[in-house]
Design a protein around this motif. Structure first.
Motif, PDB file in Angstrom:
ATOM      1  N   ALA A   1       2.675  -0.148  15.496  1.00  0.00           N
ATOM      2  CA  ALA A   1       2.603  -0.349  14.055  1.00  0.00           C
ATOM      3  C   ALA A   1       1.667  -1.514  13.800  1.00  0.00           C
ATOM      4  O   ALA A   1       1.606  -2.460  14.578  1.00  0.00           O
ATOM      5  CB  ALA A   1       3.989  -0.642  13.481  1.00  0.00           C
TER       6      ALA A   1
ATOM      7  N   CYS B   1       9.634   4.193  10.132  1.00  0.00           N
ATOM      8  CA  CYS B   1       8.941   2.923  10.282  1.00  0.00           C
ATOM      9  C   CYS B   1       9.808   1.955  11.076  1.00  0.00           C
ATOM     10  O   CYS B   1      10.978   1.769  10.753  1.00  0.00           O
ATOM     11  CB  CYS B   1       8.635   2.366   8.900  1.00  0.00           C
TER      12      CYS B   1
ATOM     13  N   LEU C   1       1.843   3.063  10.697  1.00  0.00           N
ATOM     14  CA  LEU C   1       2.477   3.614  11.882  1.00  0.00           C
ATOM     15  C   LEU C   1       1.433   4.363  12.691  1.00  0.00           C
ATOM     16  O   LEU C   1       0.697   5.176  12.165  1.00  0.00           O
ATOM     17  CB  LEU C   1       3.580   4.595  11.499  1.00  0.00           C
TER      18      LEU C   1
ATOM     19  N   ARG D   1       3.000  -1.251   6.210  1.00  0.00           N
ATOM     20  CA  ARG D   1       2.655  -1.146   7.619  1.00  0.00           C
ATOM     21  C   ARG D   1       1.976   0.193   7.913  1.00  0.00           C
ATOM     22  O   ARG D   1       2.182   1.166   7.222  1.00  0.00           O
ATOM     23  CB  ARG D   1       3.927  -1.244   8.456  1.00  0.00           C
TER      24      ARG D   1
END
Ligand SMILES: [Zn+2]
Length: 58
Positions: A55, A13, A45, A43
């Motif tokens: 992202a 990430c 990806l 988040r």
């Protein structure tokens, strides 16, 4: 040299550096498979053809 074509490699990430989990969603496009993996930090990806292209979320 085409040694880096392994499938199932993990992506880190860009926000927290943790490895992304298994993709929650995969879409096939003319450029390759777009995968969406959700990170523990919340988040998403986005990877395309084995590369992190973005992202989303926070
Ligand atoms: Zn994260």
């Amino acid at each position: 040299m085409t040694a880096n074509t392994s499938v199932g490699q993990q992506f880190a990430c860009p926000s927290c550096g943790r490895p992304a989990s298994a993709p929650a969603s995969i879409h096939r496009t003319s450029e390759g498979s777009v995968r969406y993996s959700r990170c523990e930090c919340g988040r998403w990806l986005v990877t395309l053809a084995g590369r992190v292209v973005g992202a989303a979320g926070r």
